[in-house]
Design an enzyme around this catalytic site. Structure first.
Site, PDB file in Angstrom:
ATOM      1  N   ASP A  31      59.191  50.713  -8.683  1.00 32.66           N
ATOM      2  CA  ASP A  31      58.805  51.513  -7.517  1.00 32.66           C
ATOM      3  C   ASP A  31      57.506  50.992  -6.888  1.00 32.66           C
ATOM      4  OD1 ASP A  31      59.397  54.117  -6.089  1.00 32.66           O
ATOM      5  OD2 ASP A  31      57.345  54.523  -6.735  1.00 32.66           O
ATOM      6  N   HIS A  36      68.178  56.310  -1.378  1.00 29.93           N
ATOM      7  CA  HIS A  36      67.780  57.719  -1.372  1.00 29.93           C
ATOM      8  C   HIS A  36      66.598  57.964  -0.427  1.00 29.93           C
ATOM      9  CE1 HIS A  36      65.007  55.630  -3.882  1.00 29.93           C
ATOM     10  NE2 HIS A  36      64.237  56.693  -3.988  1.00 29.93           N
ATOM     11  N   ASP A  37      66.038  56.898   0.143  1.00 26.16           N
ATOM     12  CA  ASP A  37      64.914  57.028   1.073  1.00 26.16           C
ATOM     13  C   ASP A  37      65.329  56.797   2.531  1.00 26.16           C
ATOM     14  OD1 ASP A  37      63.058  57.443  -0.996  1.00 26.16           O
ATOM     15  OD2 ASP A  37      62.666  55.297  -1.211  1.00 26.16           O
ATOM     16  N   GLU A  59      60.450  46.983  -5.603  1.00 21.34           N
ATOM     17  CA  GLU A  59      60.441  47.657  -4.298  1.00 21.34           C
ATOM     18  C   GLU A  59      59.184  47.207  -3.567  1.00 21.34           C
ATOM     19  OE1 GLU A  59      60.491  51.834  -1.846  1.00 21.34           O
ATOM     20  OE2 GLU A  59      59.459  51.722  -3.739  1.00 21.34           O
ATOM     21  N   ASP A  96      64.407  52.997 -13.289  1.00 19.66           N
ATOM     22  CA  ASP A  96      63.481  52.969 -12.156  1.00 19.66           C
ATOM     23  C   ASP A  96      62.091  53.222 -12.718  1.00 19.66           C
ATOM     24  OD1 ASP A  96      62.252  53.367  -9.633  1.00 19.66           O
ATOM     25  OD2 ASP A  96      64.096  54.242  -8.816  1.00 19.66           O
TER      26      ASP A  96
HETATM   27  C1  NOJ Z   1      59.578  54.932  -3.338  1.00 22.68           C
HETATM   28  C2  NOJ Z   1      60.684  55.820  -3.804  1.00 22.68           C
HETATM   29  O1  NOJ Z   1      61.913  55.199  -3.534  1.00 22.68           O
HETATM   30  C3  NOJ Z   1      60.510  57.132  -3.089  1.00 22.68           C
HETATM   31  O2  NOJ Z   1      61.622  57.977  -3.257  1.00 22.68           O
HETATM   32  C4  NOJ Z   1      59.247  57.761  -3.603  1.00 22.68           C
HETATM   33  O3  NOJ Z   1      58.986  58.952  -2.873  1.00 22.68           O
HETATM   34  C5  NOJ Z   1      58.055  56.828  -3.451  1.00 22.68           C
HETATM   35  N1  NOJ Z   1      58.356  55.481  -3.822  1.00 22.68           N
HETATM   36  C6  NOJ Z   1      56.909  57.276  -4.303  1.00 22.68           C
HETATM   37  O4  NOJ Z   1      57.188  57.022  -5.656  1.00 22.68           O
END
Ligand code: NOJ
Length: 530
Positions: free
Chosen positions: A210, A335-336, A273, A104
């Site tokens: 990311d 995880h988000d 992402e 990542d």
């Molecule tokens: C996306 C990530 O998936 C998340 O967990 C993170 O807080 C933010 N980007 C900032 O890097």
């Protein structure tokens, strides 16, 4: 038999990605936090699931203000997780099992503890000053010091932090401990591409990148327009539309450079992402001459309501938005995002798993969703997620999706000898890997069966998609490859519905429920061969 050979498709088009959140997968050294040796010890589990690749959330040295998404060194391993040698062992062990490994990469921001930021903030004429985004304050009506523009951090509050020592603000799209890097600096860009190269040369099979659409900001940093749809109680981030702070043309050029770099190493994968509507998401595929990321992450199943008509339409819209050279991808959890079983209930989570693993395109499966882990209450004193801590009580907390994997009925569910850093799912004594392995009707058994079917039937992985029905609670679609014609029928409601005519006479390959009926039972999904 028959069917188009899938040899024409690279591994990442045929394959399924499994996301591991390293802090919560397996602890090997008794500190309550997962680590690389723990993941290595569980690789047989991952391989036996039947997935093809593992994406590890960040493993780099980090003060953990945002649990690894604040990177203090792009070319090393966080000591909590292990060492570079542990990483090499994990990579070799994954490859020995036929699994690819994705890291990542976090290019938009580093940690404020990164030595680059220490240099950058040391004085205004430091050579690394412009590796980050520094601006003078502007004077308010009463002469007060105001940030350079109205940009809001994704975690709430101004996206600017005042630095007393050098008398300027720096930009942070996330926490103040995550200063944004300046990709307009040629040296910074070279250093970051060098970090990608470092890991490619170590043998990683690709990266999830990311917040890629954040990576460059509009020249002049103009104010973002207000968002008329925003109301209190909604994430403060959404008070403005991120028009000038994200999705800039220069970011696409960088995405193409990253792709060129990856392509130089053979069949490696870049997953971006990117959180944008379909028309703007599609541009991140690039062009055949200048391709960008292979898979611009498609969040639409997470973002929309669980309704057959809505989902039927979003699949059609997403498919229609793809350029000819683009490849689809799908995801239901991360995880988000809230756990899918917490959002729609376990009965429908089974149907959702069938959807995820029978759509055209690369699915990403989030750890623990194969057990249908549901709502996990986090007592206030156990909250760790900075997003929840900064804007409490409006449903932004991500801890409930980050709880440790429950492996068995032993203390701490076999995750750790110590108390885990986040609580376990309260039903872990029954909802764990060992218990579900032994149970024919479990979510784990179903997930494995779906993954086996996907592997056995190239039509599911790479065949054409054709919508057959989306009305009421019924969603049905065909998947065809050569002579193989499969029909997926999903009941997104609790009441029985009639099967589409096409299913009659078809051979039932797999159901989300035991037994069989002439109709599609409530909460049932069935795959037929026609
Ligand atoms: C996306 C990530 O998936 C998340 O967990 C993170 O807080 C933010 N980007 C900032 O890097």
């Amino acid at each position: 038999m028959g069917g188009t050979s899938d040899k024409r498709h690279p591994w990442w088009e045929r394959g399924v990605v499994y996301q591991v959140y390293p802090r919560s997968f397996q602890d090997s050294d008794g500190d309550g936090v997962g680590d690389l040796a723990g993941i290595e010890a569980r690789l047989d589990y991952i391989a036996a699931l039947g997935v093809d690749a593992v994406w590890l959330s960040p493993i780099f040295p980090s003060p953990m203000a945002d649990f690894g998404y604040d990177v203090a060194d792009y070319c090393d391993v966080e000591p909590l997780f292990g060492t570079l040698e542990d990483f090499d062992r994990l990579l070799a062990a994954a490859h020995a099992r036929g699994l690819k490994l994705l890291l990542d990469f976090v290019p938009n921001h580093s940690s404020d503890q990164h030595p680059w930021f220490a240099e950058s903030r040391s004085c205004r004429d430091n050579p690394k000053r412009d590796w980050y985004i520094w601006r003078d304050a502007i004077a308010g009506p009463d002469g007060e010091r105001l940030p350079p523009n109205n940009w809001i951090s994704d975690f709430g509050g101004s996206a600017w932090e005042w630095d007393e020592a050098t008398g300027q603000f720096y930009l942070h799209a996330f926490l103040a401990q995550q200063p944004d890097l300046n990709w307009r600096s040629a040296e910074l860009k070279a250093a970051m591409l060098g970090a990608m190269r470092f890991w490619f040369e170590r043998g990683v099979d690709g990266f999830r990148i990311d917040v890629l659409w954040h990576i460059v900001k509009a020249q002049g940093l103009p104010d973002n327009p207000p968002n008329p749809a925003w109301a209190p109680g909604v994430n403060e981030r959404d008070r403005v539309l991120q028009l000038h702070s994200t999705d800039q043309p220069e970011a696409h050029a960088i995405s193409a450079e990253m792709r060129a770099l990856a392509d130089g190493y053979g069949e490696r994968l870049l997953v971006g992402e990117i959180f944008l509507p379909n028309d703007r998401l599609a541009r991140w595929h690039g062009t055949p001459e200048a391709p960008q990321v292979h898979l611009p992450f498609n969040f639409c199943l997470i973002e929309n309501s669980w309704d057959a008509e809505v989902i039927g339409k979003l699949i059609a819209d997403y498919e229609a938005s793809l350029p000819l050279w683009g490849w689809p991808n799908w995801v239901l959890g991360s995880h988000d995002a809230p756990r899918i079983a917490a959002r729609i209930g376990e009965a429908q989570a089974r149907v959702a798993m069938m959807l995820l693993l029978t759509l055209r395109g690369t699915p990403t499966l989030y750890q623990g969703d194969e057990l249908a882990i549901g709502a996990v209450p986090i007592p206030p004193e156990k909250v760790r997620d900075p997003r929840e801590l900064r804007q409490p009580g409006i449903g932004l907390g991500r801890d409930p999706s980050r709880t440790p994997m429950p492996w068995d009925g032993s203390p701490n569910a076999g995750f750790s000898l110590a108390e885990p850093w986040l609580p376990l799912n309260p039903d872990w004594p029954a909802r764990n890997v060992a218990a579900q392995e032994a149970e024919p009707g479990s979510m784990l058994t179903l997930t494995r069966a779906l993954l086996r079917l996907r592997r056995a039937e190239p039509a599911l992985a790479v065949g054409n998609y054709r919508q057959v029905a989306c009305e009421g609670a019924l969603l049905a679609y065909g998947r065809r490859s050569g002579d193989t014609h499969l029909l997926v029928t999903l009941n997104l409601g609790a009441e029985p519905v009639a099967l589409p005519d096409q299913a009659l006479g078809g051979q039932r390959l797999l159901s989300t429920l035991a037994g069989e009926a002439h109709e599609l039972r409530g909460n049932e999904g069935v795959v037929f061969r026609l």
